[in-house]
Each structure stands twice: as structure tokens, then as C-alpha cells.
Design a protein around this motif. Sequence first.
Motif, PDB file in Angstrom:
ATOM      1  N   GLU A 216      40.219  42.186  36.118  1.00 28.92           N
ATOM      2  CA  GLU A 216      40.099  40.778  35.755  1.00 28.92           C
ATOM      3  C   GLU A 216      40.373  39.910  36.979  1.00 28.92           C
ATOM      4  O   GLU A 216      41.263  40.222  37.769  1.00 28.92           O
TER       5      GLU A 216
ATOM      6  N   ASN B 100      41.280  35.949  37.768  1.00 28.37           N
ATOM      7  CA  ASN B 100      41.735  34.764  37.045  1.00 28.37           C
ATOM      8  C   ASN B 100      41.575  33.465  37.815  1.00 28.37           C
ATOM      9  O   ASN B 100      42.033  32.422  37.350  1.00 28.37           O
ATOM     10  N   VAL B 101      40.969  33.503  39.005  1.00 28.87           N
ATOM     11  CA  VAL B 101      40.835  32.303  39.833  1.00 28.87           C
ATOM     12  C   VAL B 101      39.398  32.158  40.318  1.00 28.87           C
ATOM     13  O   VAL B 101      38.603  33.091  40.234  1.00 28.87           O
ATOM     14  N   LYS B 102      39.089  30.954  40.840  1.00 29.25           N
ATOM     15  CA  LYS B 102      37.769  30.650  41.400  1.00 29.25           C
ATOM     16  C   LYS B 102      37.952  30.084  42.797  1.00 29.25           C
ATOM     17  O   LYS B 102      39.008  29.547  43.124  1.00 29.25           O
TER      18      LYS B 102
ATOM     19  N   GLN C 155      39.950  26.731  43.845  1.00 32.84           N
ATOM     20  CA  GLN C 155      41.012  26.467  42.875  1.00 32.84           C
ATOM     21  C   GLN C 155      42.366  26.403  43.577  1.00 32.84           C
ATOM     22  O   GLN C 155      42.681  27.196  44.453  1.00 32.84           O
TER      23      GLN C 155
ATOM     24  N   ASP D 142      51.325  32.417  40.395  1.00 33.42           N
ATOM     25  CA  ASP D 142      50.196  32.367  39.463  1.00 33.42           C
ATOM     26  C   ASP D 142      49.480  33.716  39.487  1.00 33.42           C
ATOM     27  O   ASP D 142      49.305  34.311  40.556  1.00 33.42           O
ATOM     28  N   ALA D 143      49.043  34.190  38.343  1.00 34.89           N
ATOM     29  CA  ALA D 143      48.307  35.453  38.272  1.00 34.89           C
ATOM     30  C   ALA D 143      46.914  35.247  38.870  1.00 34.89           C
ATOM     31  O   ALA D 143      46.161  34.393  38.420  1.00 34.89           O
TER      32      ALA D 143
ATOM     33  N   MET E 245      44.704  38.150  39.808  1.00 34.29           N
ATOM     34  CA  MET E 245      43.804  39.176  39.287  1.00 34.29           C
ATOM     35  C   MET E 245      44.623  40.343  38.772  1.00 34.29           C
ATOM     36  O   MET E 245      45.822  40.427  39.020  1.00 34.29           O
TER      37      MET E 245
ATOM     38  N   VAL F 148      49.420  43.148  37.827  1.00 32.48           N
ATOM     39  CA  VAL F 148      49.058  41.750  37.987  1.00 32.48           C
ATOM     40  C   VAL F 148      49.374  41.349  39.422  1.00 32.48           C
ATOM     41  O   VAL F 148      50.518  41.421  39.860  1.00 32.48           O
TER      42      VAL F 148
ATOM     43  N   LYS G   2      49.900  38.524  41.925  1.00 34.88           N
ATOM     44  CA  LYS G   2      50.264  37.109  41.812  1.00 34.88           C
ATOM     45  C   LYS G   2      50.196  36.431  43.167  1.00 34.88           C
ATOM     46  O   LYS G   2      50.333  37.070  44.201  1.00 34.88           O
TER      47      LYS G   2
ATOM     48  N   GLN H 199      34.710  41.542  39.356  1.00 42.16           N
ATOM     49  CA  GLN H 199      35.287  42.271  38.238  1.00 42.16           C
ATOM     50  C   GLN H 199      34.522  43.579  38.061  1.00 42.16           C
ATOM     51  O   GLN H 199      33.306  43.624  38.155  1.00 42.16           O
TER      52      GLN H 199
END
Length: 158
Positions: free
Chosen positions: A102, A104-106, A109, A115-116, A118, A128, A130, A144
Motif C-alpha cells: 500500500e 498512502n501518499v502522493k 503531499q 505519518d504512515a 507505505m 508500516v 513512517k 503498489q
Amino acid sequence: MYKIKVNTSYVFNVSNEDSQQLDTVETAHNQYHILQNHTPITAEIISADFNNKLYTIKVNNSTYEVDIYDALDLQIEELGFEIGASKQVNNIKAPMPGLILEINVKVGQEVQDNDALMILEAMKMENVLKSPRHGVIKSIQVKQGQTVDKNSLLIEFE
């Protein structure tokens, strides 16, 4: 040699030989049956923060917060430096080979410390990854479902 701190109160020194002498069988994903001195123990990894070496582990229905310090962490501590002090990390690399489950960011951003970013699956565990600092994502070098090698560049910060 590892230093294990449990619930920020109890400290144990564990060698590789100590950990290899445990009779351990994985019974399900992140669940283990351990036999130590003829005593059965049930253990489950509830959460794992691989980057910060923080784990939540349930042992025989009791939950523990576990910090793991490796040889480098111990050497830094011996020198009198605070672990993680004044770090300026500009990229995130894969700590081990695995599969990107996964992202979780772009790109572009803004992220905060912890912050998580991926999730990397490695050795049957979801890790995770961070953010080590406040910053803006400059680039994401993986997709992904992609497999990565240890030290592969994953994310760059501006």
C-alpha cells in the motif's frame, strides 16, 4: 546483541544465540507458539513499526510495548547521542526486500513526522514505513504490488 526495552520499564539484553535457542513455531500469521524451559508460551505480534523498531506484542493474554535496540543504536547511545536527534532524511529506502502492499501518499503531499507513508510486506509481516520528518513528497519510485530489494529507493523528500 540486542537491548530489548519492555513497557519503557524493563530492559533485557538478548544475543542472537539466545533467540536461536527458543523453540518457536509460527501457528498463524504473526502468531507463535514458543516453548521455553518446557513451558508453553503463546505470542502474537499485534503491531510492528519496523523503522522505529517498536512493536506491540501479546504474550499469554498480556500486551507489551517492545522497543528493540540493535548494535548501531547501542553504539550511538554509548557515545552520548540521542537516537534520532537532528536527523535530516531526504529519502526512504527499503529496510529489507519485500512487496509494496500500500502507498498512502502522493507526490507533492505534505507529511508530518510519523505519518504512515507505505506498507512493505517482508518475512510474512506488514511493516508500516513512517515519515522520519516533516516534509513534502518529491517523488515515489515504486508502485503498489511491486517487489523491492533491500536499500531500493522508495520515496524522496523535497
